[in-house]
Scaffold this motif. Structure first.
Motif, PDB file in Angstrom:
ATOM      1  N   HIS A 561      -1.980  -4.515  -6.836  1.00 43.01           N
ATOM      2  CA  HIS A 561      -2.140  -3.070  -6.960  1.00 43.01           C
ATOM      3  C   HIS A 561      -0.780  -2.375  -7.096  1.00 43.01           C
ATOM      4  O   HIS A 561      -0.705  -1.229  -7.522  1.00 43.01           O
ATOM      5  CB  HIS A 561      -2.963  -2.480  -5.808  1.00 43.01           C
ATOM      6  N   LYS A 563       1.623  -2.180  -9.451  1.00 46.71           N
ATOM      7  CA  LYS A 563       1.683  -2.580 -10.858  1.00 46.71           C
ATOM      8  C   LYS A 563       3.103  -2.871 -11.333  1.00 46.71           C
ATOM      9  O   LYS A 563       3.307  -3.619 -12.280  1.00 46.71           O
ATOM     10  CB  LYS A 563       1.062  -1.488 -11.745  1.00 46.71           C
ATOM     11  N   ASP A 633      -6.173  -6.816   1.079  1.00 44.02           N
ATOM     12  CA  ASP A 633      -6.554  -5.445   1.391  1.00 44.02           C
ATOM     13  C   ASP A 633      -7.671  -5.021   0.420  1.00 44.02           C
ATOM     14  O   ASP A 633      -8.121  -5.817  -0.413  1.00 44.02           O
ATOM     15  CB  ASP A 633      -5.348  -4.502   1.301  1.00 44.02           C
ATOM     16  N   GLN A 635      -7.897  -3.004  -2.234  1.00 44.50           N
ATOM     17  CA  GLN A 635      -7.648  -3.026  -3.674  1.00 44.50           C
ATOM     18  C   GLN A 635      -7.510  -4.456  -4.195  1.00 44.50           C
ATOM     19  O   GLN A 635      -8.047  -4.807  -5.252  1.00 44.50           O
ATOM     20  CB  GLN A 635      -6.374  -2.229  -4.000  1.00 44.50           C
ATOM     21  N   HIS A 636      -6.772  -5.296  -3.432  1.00 46.36           N
ATOM     22  CA  HIS A 636      -6.624  -6.698  -3.842  1.00 46.36           C
ATOM     23  C   HIS A 636      -7.980  -7.402  -3.849  1.00 46.36           C
ATOM     24  O   HIS A 636      -8.249  -8.246  -4.713  1.00 46.36           O
ATOM     25  CB  HIS A 636      -5.657  -7.431  -2.907  1.00 46.36           C
ATOM     26  N   ARG A 638     -10.924  -6.088  -4.430  1.00 44.03           N
ATOM     27  CA  ARG A 638     -11.673  -5.675  -5.633  1.00 44.03           C
ATOM     28  C   ARG A 638     -11.140  -6.405  -6.873  1.00 44.03           C
ATOM     29  O   ARG A 638     -11.911  -6.901  -7.704  1.00 44.03           O
ATOM     30  CB  ARG A 638     -11.561  -4.159  -5.821  1.00 44.03           C
ATOM     31  N   ASN A 639      -9.799  -6.491  -6.982  1.00 46.58           N
ATOM     32  CA  ASN A 639      -9.186  -7.143  -8.139  1.00 46.58           C
ATOM     33  C   ASN A 639      -9.545  -8.625  -8.206  1.00 46.58           C
ATOM     34  O   ASN A 639      -9.854  -9.153  -9.276  1.00 46.58           O
ATOM     35  CB  ASN A 639      -7.666  -6.978  -8.095  1.00 46.58           C
ATOM     36  N   GLU A 666     -18.496  -5.537  -0.960  1.00 45.60           N
ATOM     37  CA  GLU A 666     -17.680  -6.422  -1.798  1.00 45.60           C
ATOM     38  C   GLU A 666     -18.561  -7.396  -2.588  1.00 45.60           C
ATOM     39  O   GLU A 666     -18.277  -7.698  -3.755  1.00 45.60           O
ATOM     40  CB  GLU A 666     -16.683  -7.190  -0.932  1.00 45.60           C
TER      41      GLU A 666
END
Length: 708
Positions: A561, A563, A633, A635-636, A638-639, A666
């Motif tokens: 996240h 970038k 975390d 964001q990670h 989700r990625n 999730e």
């Protein structure tokens, strides 16, 4: 390649015959296998590794090696793997069978292959490996039982999955961070082996080596008696050293197993001494022991890193000399450039003055004018100086009037010296950092071992005294084993150096021999193919390197996240190809210390590396991931769920702890691509699999937990 199903029969916590179907459904490539802690998720993954690699399973991951060592060696580990309920019911055999479909085996047409490994705890004979092709026991291998077993083991490693790259496909997501912490020479060599296997480089190297062997055979036939004798001696020496390395590696494996047995026995004795001394509880002792082992492992890794830097210490200590050498070499380079420029200016100046003198003579004759010699000399000298001043790029040329060239390095050598000096400068900070970490580890280990020794000081009973004598004896035996391993490893290093030297000798001798007319056509064709392969390998390796760098850069920028954290990835490979390092660079061009990444970022790096390698390889193998969502975390998470798992393989088997490692929200990110889901149920008899509809996985899990 797809794993159709796995059958566990009385293996550890799994009682009776348990068959689980893992076939994906088109684009629905994910299979979920979940259960509470202690129900057998990790055991399931371990069963797969044991089935494929048996006694060599410790080579796949340190987790398995530690598990084996904690039992006192492979024999004791496997001897205690029979399900307890089955043992109480008088059964003695357990097994694991893995069935594959879409397997590409040269010269064999088949729909599916089953690899089955079994062990009888009653007879305690070696575990038995069997390979079934389309349901029938194979008849590909012949010879004694021992020879057939060896061929079957090789078949699995050659055609199913090489053991060097299994760690990329079977892993604990939390422990995959080890990929991000590769910093010792040995770790880089291991990565290099996997890199060559995964990217398909090894098969071309093997083909080139085989062509060279064929060419050597033909040239040896054409050699005179003396050359033939030397050729035979070199080949014999190469064979002896290759066998020595192979035998030593097997011996190191046996010695390492024996060391694990001694460490297990020492651990048991230390526990008894603590209990006799009544100085601390068993839990406190085990915790202390774990801390010490972790610190010892950390110290050893730091020590390996320091060893890599030792070769630069003499150069670092003589820093002024190296600096003076670099300064002299740079001056020599400038001197040579200046000399070349001055020579060019000098020749052009002479030509110009000659033409001017001709024009001057013609002018004097036509106009009957005589120019005094002093004026003529003044203008010629001044013109020469002005030409050098205005038409040359050389500054301060006069400083080289009395200059002496001492080294006369080529441009390549000057570049290599600059690289070495830069490495020495960077090494100083790295060495100080590692040295500080090493001393800190040593101090912590000393402090913990002191506490353990204090807990073992009770000398009041003969029993305790005998335990101490046994402890000392085991420590001495362990030290001897460590010494033998060190000697064997050193012998391998020396033999490898001899192999490199002898291959060079063989290459020189081979070129010297004139091939007879009978074999000339074959020799020429072999030489042409070898040359073509060498050129192809150079291009192929560079293409794979660049492709891996680009793919890894894109995936990191996509997964992380932050970038802008990683702007560029560089894959460094030494000239021999046996040392690979992967370096990350930030947007300002600075190298990123991977050790300073957060645990989540390290896992993202390791996941991106795995995904990039899979993209660049022809190997299509299922990926098994235990504890898949540790340390991420929001964001990670989700990625990794939306970008990594859907694309990393056609078949991905996840072992999450529901509601902790994978929440219902999730799960929603991947539910549409989950083809099958299973819950591991556990009773007093053992564990078993229950198939659950993917859409109702969490609902069923909650009901099951509520009922319990």
């Amino acid at each position: 390649m797809i794993i159709k199903e796995i059958e566990l029969n009385n293996f550890r916590i799994y009682n009776g015959k348990n068959v689980i179907n893992l076939t994906p459904d088109g684009d629905r490539n994910i299979v979920i296998v979940s259960g509470n802690n202690g129900f057998g998720k990790t055991t399931f993954l371990m069963s797969l590794v044991w089935c494929l690699y048996g006694q060599k399973m410790g080579d796949v991951d340190d987790m398995y090696k530690k598990e084996i060592n904690s039992h006192g060696g492979y024999g004791k580990y496997i001897g205690t793997s029979l399900n307890k309920t089955a043992e109480e019911n008088g059964q003695s055999e357990f097994s694991v069978a893995v069935t594959f479909t879409d397997v590409d085996i040269p010269d064999i047409t088949c729909t599916e292959i089953t690899v089955k490994r079994s062990y009888n705890a009653l007879t305690q004979a070696d575990d038995e490996l069997q390979i079934f092709i389309d349901g029938r026991l194979n008849d590909l291998f012949s010879g004694t039982k021992e020879e057939k077993t060896k061929e079957e083991e090789m078949f699995v490693r050659d055609y199913i999955l090489p053991i060097e790259i299994a760690k990329f496909f079977f892993f604990d997501a939390e422990k995959i961070v080890s990929f991000a912490q590769i910093n010792t020479a040995e770790q880089r060599r291991e990565l290099s082996k996997a890199y060559s296997q995964v990217l398909g480089i090894q098969k071309y190297d093997d083909l080139k080596n085989e062509l060279e062997r064929i060419q050597d055979d033909y040239r040896k036939q054409s050699a005179n008696l003396d050359d033939q004798k030397e050729f035979n001696q070199i080949i014999a020496d190469l064979k002896n050293d290759e066998n020595l390395i192979l035998n030593n590696q097997e011996e190191i494996g046996r010695e390492d197993d024996l060391k694990g047995v001694k460490e297990h026995e020492l651990s048991e004795i230390s526990g008894r001494l603590v209990r006799e001394g009544d100085l601390m509880s068993e839990d406190e002792y085990q915790k202390l022991l774990g801390e010490r082992d972790s610190l010892v492992e950390q110290r050893d890794k730091i020590s390996e890193g320091l060893k890599d830097l030792y070769k630069y210490i003499p150069l670092g200590l003589s820093g002024n000399l190296v600096s003076d050498l670099l300064k002299q070499v740079e001056e020599e380079k400038l001197y040579k450039q200046t000399s070349v420029q001055l020579e060019g200016v000098e020749s052009k100046t002479v030509a110009l003055l000659d033409e001017l003198d001709t024009e001057k003579s013609r002018f004097s004759l036509e106009n009957e004018v005589q120019i005094p010699i002093q004026i003529r000399n003044f203008y010629e000298a001044t013109i020469k100086e002005l030409i050098i001043k205005h038409f040359s790029n050389v500054d301060n040329a006069d400083r080289f009037d009395n200059f002496t060239v001492l080294h006369d390095f080529s441009d390549i050598q000057v570049g290599e010296l600059n690289t070495l000096v830069s490495k020495i400068k960077g090494t100083k900070d790295e060495f100080e950092k590692l040295q500080s970490q090493y001393e800190k580890c040593k101090g912590q280990i000393f402090s913990i071992e002191k506490r353990i020794r204090e807990a073992e000081k009770n000398k009041e009973s003969d029993y305790v005294s005998r335990l101490r004598d046994e402890q000392q004896r085991l420590n001495e035996e362990k030290d001897k084993i460590v010494g033998r391993i060190a000697i064997l490893q050193r012998e391998c290093e020396v033999a490898n150096d001899r192999i490199i030297a002898n291959k060079k000798r063989k290459e020189i001798l081979s070129k010297k021999i004139q091939v007879g007319e009978d074999n000339k056509a074959v020799d020429n064709e072999a030489g042409r193919l070898i040359n073509k392969l060498q050129k192809f390998l150079l291009v192929f390796k560079e293409e794979k390197k660049k492709a891996l760098e680009e793919s890894l850069t894109k995936k990191l920028q996509s997964y992380l996240h932050k970038k802008n954290l990683v702007s560029r990835v560089v894959v460094d490979i030494n000239s021999k190809g046996d040392d690979v390092d992967i370096n990350l660079y930030s947007s300002n061009g600075k190298k990123i210390d991977k050790g300073e990444l957060s645990m989540g970022e390290k896992q993202m790096f390791a996941s991106a590396l795995l995904s990039a390698l899979v993209d660049e390889t022809d190997i299509k193998f299922p990926v098994f991931i235990d504890s898949p969502m540790q340390k991420y975390d929001v964001q990670h998470t989700r990625n990794i769920l939306t970008l990594f798992y859907p694309q990393v393989s056609k078949q991905v088997i996840l072992f999450p702890l529901l509601e902790k490692e994978l929440t219902e929200v999730e799960y929603g990110y991947i539910k549409s691509i989950v083809s099958k889901s299973y819950l591991i149920k556990n009773t007093e008899k053992g564990s078993s699999f229950e198939s659950v509809e993917p859409d109702s996985l969490f609902e069923t899990y909650k009901k099951y937990n509520h009922a319990n």
